[in-house]
Design a protein around this motif. Sequence first.
Motif, PDB file in Angstrom:
ATOM      1  N   LEU A 308       0.822  -1.207   0.000  1.00 59.20           N
ATOM      2  CA  LEU A 308       0.000   0.000   0.000  1.00 59.20           C
ATOM      3  C   LEU A 308       0.859   1.260   0.000  1.00 59.20           C
ATOM      4  CD1 LEU A 308      -2.948   0.858  -0.009  1.00 59.20           C
ATOM      5  CD2 LEU A 308      -2.891   0.895   2.493  1.00 59.20           C
ATOM      6  N   LYS A 309       1.933   1.254   0.788  1.00 62.00           N
ATOM      7  CA  LYS A 309       2.831   2.409   0.816  1.00 62.00           C
ATOM      8  C   LYS A 309       3.490   2.617  -0.540  1.00 62.00           C
ATOM      9  CE  LYS A 309       6.837   4.325   3.247  1.00 62.00           C
ATOM     10  NZ  LYS A 309       7.868   4.078   4.292  1.00 62.00           N
ATOM     11  N   MET A 311       2.293   1.749  -3.435  1.00 60.39           N
ATOM     12  CA  MET A 311       1.277   2.289  -4.338  1.00 60.39           C
ATOM     13  C   MET A 311       1.067   3.778  -4.109  1.00 60.39           C
ATOM     14  SD  MET A 311      -1.632  -0.717  -4.383  1.00 60.39           S
ATOM     15  CE  MET A 311      -1.475  -2.140  -5.478  1.00 60.39           C
ATOM     16  N   GLY A 312       1.042   4.163  -2.840  1.00 64.17           N
ATOM     17  CA  GLY A 312       0.878   5.580  -2.525  1.00 64.17           C
ATOM     18  C   GLY A 312       2.018   6.420  -3.057  1.00 64.17           C
ATOM     19  N   GLU A 313       3.235   5.894  -3.014  1.00 64.16           N
ATOM     20  CA  GLU A 313       4.410   6.619  -3.503  1.00 64.16           C
ATOM     21  C   GLU A 313       4.402   6.757  -5.021  1.00 64.16           C
ATOM     22  OE1 GLU A 313       7.448   5.172   0.098  1.00 64.16           O
ATOM     23  OE2 GLU A 313       7.486   4.180  -1.871  1.00 64.16           O
ATOM     24  N   HIS A 314       3.774   5.793  -5.719  1.00 63.37           N
ATOM     25  CA  HIS A 314       3.773   5.797  -7.181  1.00 63.37           C
ATOM     26  C   HIS A 314       2.415   6.211  -7.750  1.00 63.37           C
ATOM     27  CE1 HIS A 314       7.285   3.259  -6.274  1.00 63.37           C
ATOM     28  NE2 HIS A 314       7.742   3.660  -7.448  1.00 63.37           N
ATOM     29  N   LYS A 315       1.562   6.762  -6.911  1.00 66.40           N
ATOM     30  CA  LYS A 315       0.214   7.114  -7.357  1.00 66.40           C
ATOM     31  C   LYS A 315       0.252   8.265  -8.348  1.00 66.40           C
ATOM     32  CE  LYS A 315      -2.739   9.013  -4.432  1.00 66.40           C
ATOM     33  NZ  LYS A 315      -3.787   9.192  -3.405  1.00 66.40           N
ATOM     34  N   THR A 316      -0.529   8.124  -9.419  1.00 67.24           N
ATOM     35  CA  THR A 316      -0.679   9.218 -10.396  1.00 67.24           C
ATOM     36  C   THR A 316      -2.114   9.741 -10.301  1.00 67.24           C
ATOM     37  OG1 THR A 316      -1.115   7.547 -12.114  1.00 67.24           O
ATOM     38  CG2 THR A 316       1.143   8.381 -11.927  1.00 67.24           C
TER      39      THR A 316
END
Length: 403
Positions: A308-309, A311-316
């Motif tokens: 989850l972390k 994904m949050g770091e790579h969220k567009t």
Amino acid sequence: MLKGKNVVLAVCGGIAAFKAASLVSKLIQAEVNVKVMMTKSAKEFVTPLTFQALSRQPVYDNTFVEPDPTKIAHIDLADWADVILVAPATANVIAKLASGIADDMITTTLLATKAPIYLAPAMNVNMYNHPAVLRNVETLKQDGFIVVDGSEGFLACGWTGKGRMAEPEDLLQVLVNHFSVRTGVFTGKKILITAGPTQEKIDPVRYFTNHSSGKMGYAIAQAAKNQGAEVILVTGPTSLQVPQGIHVEHIVSAQEMYEKAMKHYAEADIVIKAAAVADYRPSETFSQKKKKQDGDWFVGMERTIDILKTMGEHKTSQILVGFAAESEDVEEYAAKKLQTKNLDLIVANNILMEGAGFKGDTNVITTMTKDGKKKDYPLLSKTEAAKWILNDIASYIERQVNQ
């Protein structure tokens, strides 16, 4: 929210039929149009006159009584309903519905309707846990029926356990939730959902895992599919049947879940990480079974990747939704996770609360969003909770668009 809606209440033969009378009263106070159907057995507990007086409508209890020659009563009733609620739903009627039997007013109407059908089971705890009943309930869920379980407690037969019908107030809230759910928001959207536990291998016969059943994630996947989404389900080992029309990726370990989830992440519009992924795995594994030996055995553990972390770091542009299953300071941990992992919405629940833990069919949730909205929900079936989670995601998306 309920004003003017057409609700058919099907009352079956059980002591909980008295609660159905209270429910009709509450629905009428909410300005709902209510029509009641009864089985022959139900009339042994409450008279049709009671429901007629409360609903101000005729009561339907005989398939062969046709008061209006221009209509077929059970077809007309089936077409009239916006929603049908079976409360109490007995083991007998559940079995009939699961087998497609239509031999009375209720079963013929339910087979003929296209309206959503909710079941509120009520019976002795041992009856409820009988393999035949559990099998029939599961069949109905797969057929699209929505099961609303009540809480465990003292039963009229003297036993204590599961089998109490949901309270009228809770069933009223279920109907409010039903008519509150937005439609169309998810049509054509690609939703990535993770579900179930992971298993972290020690040797060929041993592994570390957790109590997750995957039921919450699977319920969300089904609800999203029902609302027109293209669903990708990345699931750990479960005994659940994958809903039809959903692309599934089966995994075992946290590393495998990370790889499969990230494979689909970039193309997803919405990501809902409902899986209970292991935070740690054995730092040493064995290709052969570890033999028993004298003394203690200490297993070293290392961190797994925080999916989850990452994904949050790579969220567009993705809407990212997480879960916080905690045993203490639930909202505090959830709020922190919402912020530190760059989430848009988080679903929090206390795993020690009755009806809200792993493996069960119910949940008690709180949703919190990035823009500061917070909603608490009562005990709901996981099917209902899934619809409400999607509703809150839809509300959040609408608020972002309208900013």
